[in-house]
Enzyme design. Structure first.
Site, PDB file in Angstrom:
ATOM      1  N   LEU A   1      38.266  62.120  28.139  1.00 32.41           N
ATOM      2  CA  LEU A   1      39.640  61.702  28.391  1.00 32.41           C
ATOM      3  C   LEU A   1      40.424  62.934  28.812  1.00 32.41           C
ATOM      4  O   LEU A   1      40.522  63.898  28.040  1.00 32.41           O
ATOM      5  CB  LEU A   1      40.283  61.151  27.101  1.00 32.41           C
ATOM      6  N   HIS A   2      40.935  62.907  30.007  1.00 29.89           N
ATOM      7  CA  HIS A   2      41.711  64.052  30.481  1.00 29.89           C
ATOM      8  C   HIS A   2      43.127  63.582  30.788  1.00 29.89           C
ATOM      9  O   HIS A   2      43.324  62.651  31.543  1.00 29.89           O
ATOM     10  CB  HIS A   2      41.071  64.642  31.744  1.00 29.89           C
ATOM     11  N   SER A   3      44.102  64.257  30.187  1.00 28.48           N
ATOM     12  CA  SER A   3      45.494  63.897  30.450  1.00 28.48           C
ATOM     13  C   SER A   3      46.012  64.693  31.642  1.00 28.48           C
ATOM     14  O   SER A   3      45.810  65.911  31.723  1.00 28.48           O
ATOM     15  CB  SER A   3      46.362  64.184  29.227  1.00 28.48           C
ATOM     16  N   GLU A   4      46.651  63.984  32.528  1.00 25.74           N
ATOM     17  CA  GLU A   4      47.170  64.584  33.755  1.00 25.74           C
ATOM     18  C   GLU A   4      47.969  65.852  33.472  1.00 25.74           C
ATOM     19  O   GLU A   4      48.822  65.885  32.580  1.00 25.74           O
ATOM     20  CB  GLU A   4      48.086  63.563  34.438  1.00 25.74           C
TER      21      GLU A   4
ATOM     22  N   CYS B   1      48.029  76.975  30.786  1.00 23.30           N
ATOM     23  CA  CYS B   1      47.273  76.082  29.900  1.00 23.30           C
ATOM     24  C   CYS B   1      45.808  76.157  30.314  1.00 23.30           C
ATOM     25  O   CYS B   1      45.449  76.911  31.210  1.00 23.30           O
ATOM     26  CB  CYS B   1      47.820  74.655  29.985  1.00 23.30           C
TER      27      CYS B   1
ATOM     28  N   CYS C   1      44.005  73.314  31.147  1.00 27.85           N
ATOM     29  CA  CYS C   1      43.639  71.988  31.676  1.00 27.85           C
ATOM     30  C   CYS C   1      42.749  72.068  32.909  1.00 27.85           C
ATOM     31  O   CYS C   1      41.797  71.287  33.036  1.00 27.85           O
ATOM     32  CB  CYS C   1      44.897  71.192  32.001  1.00 27.85           C
TER      33      CYS C   1
ATOM     34  N   GLN D   1      39.216  73.022  31.992  1.00 26.95           N
ATOM     35  CA  GLN D   1      38.645  71.924  31.185  1.00 26.95           C
ATOM     36  C   GLN D   1      38.228  70.769  32.097  1.00 26.95           C
ATOM     37  O   GLN D   1      37.167  70.155  31.906  1.00 26.95           O
ATOM     38  CB  GLN D   1      39.692  71.412  30.185  1.00 26.95           C
TER      39      GLN D   1
ATOM     40  N   ASP E   1      53.041  65.370  20.140  1.00 27.91           N
ATOM     41  CA  ASP E   1      52.064  64.810  21.068  1.00 27.91           C
ATOM     42  C   ASP E   1      52.372  63.329  21.213  1.00 27.91           C
ATOM     43  O   ASP E   1      52.206  62.570  20.267  1.00 27.91           O
ATOM     44  CB  ASP E   1      50.645  65.025  20.531  1.00 27.91           C
TER      45      ASP E   1
ATOM     46  N   ARG F   1      50.974  61.318  23.442  1.00 26.75           N
ATOM     47  CA  ARG F   1      49.929  60.614  24.177  1.00 26.75           C
ATOM     48  C   ARG F   1      49.409  59.422  23.381  1.00 26.75           C
ATOM     49  O   ARG F   1      49.293  59.472  22.170  1.00 26.75           O
ATOM     50  CB  ARG F   1      48.774  61.569  24.501  1.00 26.75           C
TER      51      ARG F   1
ATOM     52  N   LYS G   1      41.870  62.152  19.467  1.00 25.83           N
ATOM     53  CA  LYS G   1      41.336  61.244  20.489  1.00 25.83           C
ATOM     54  C   LYS G   1      40.287  60.326  19.872  1.00 25.83           C
ATOM     55  O   LYS G   1      40.282  59.120  20.115  1.00 25.83           O
ATOM     56  CB  LYS G   1      40.712  62.040  21.640  1.00 25.83           C
TER      57      LYS G   1
END
Ligand SMILES: [Zn+2]
Length: 218
Positions: free
Chosen positions: A66-69, A81, A83, A86, A141, A143, A169
């Protein structure tokens, strides 16, 4: 007598695949990977999340990331960061072992791009990433992985192996009916620009990262 046109609107609102399309991509090491991208109907938050399937074979509990934009990290290669690296690591592993990237459109841990930039400005004035979010009236957070579980179910994936260092997650997905049969850690991509950010992640959300020579800078 009614003359209005009655469309056959499906009553079943269960999220389902809308379109699949081939998406060849370039990996960070220059190799080309054959991806298949999925869009969806009926995701509960109405956002344009998507899935990218990579690699061959159907494992019994396939790898899922799961990758958050993160527009700054994913697109621009921001060093604030981790991201971008990752995401690249995930794409490479999924290509090699087979699996699914779920790209969640929840920028800045759910607060949006503009608010994330506001938070960056506060961090330049000395707040850590979580204190900055709180100063802006946001949670640590925000999300929510409901749409992730919906996409997995739409793909028939109810038993997965999750690539993550974030215990939240796994907990959210399991609460949403996805069995997490195993967890694989992600790499740690620390540098002088993001070390404080990563340290804050460890302190605030029990991310399982081991950071090199972690120091608390002024
Ligand atoms: Zn980022």
């Amino acid at each position: 007598m009614s003359t209005s046109c009655v469309h056959a609107v499906p009553l079943d609102k269960t999220p389902r695949v809308r379109t699949t399309a081939q998406l060849p991509i370039h990996l960070a090491d220059g190799r080309e990977a054959a991806g298949v991208m999925y869009s969806f109907h009926g995701l509960s938050d109405g956002k344009e999340h998507f899935v990218l399937r990579l690699g061959a074979g159907e494992a019994e509990a396939p790898l899922v990331r799961l990758h958050s934009e993160c527009t700054t990290g994913d697109v621009l290669g921001s060093a604030r960061c981790d991201c971008g690296p990752q995401l690249q690591e995930s794409l490479t592993r999924l290509h090699e072992e087979g699996g699914y990237l779920l790209y969640m459109r929840q920028e800045g841990r759910g607060i949006g791009l503009y608010a994330k930039l506001d938070a960056y400005r506060l961090q330049e004035q000395g707040h850590d990433t979580y204190a900055a979010n709180r100063a802006l009236g946001h949670g640590d957070d925000e999300r929510d992985y409901t749409a992730a579980a919906e996409m997995l179910k739409a793909l028939g994936l109810t038993r997965i192996t999750l690539i993550t260092n974030n215990p939240d997650k796994r907990a959210q997905l399991e609460a949403l009916g996805i069995e997490v049969a195993g967890v694989r850690p992600t790499g740690v991509f620390s540098g002088r620009h993001n070390l404080r950010y990563l340290e804050a992640k460890v302190r605030h959300t029990r991310h399982t990262l081991v950071l090199p020579g972690a120091t608390e800078e002024a």
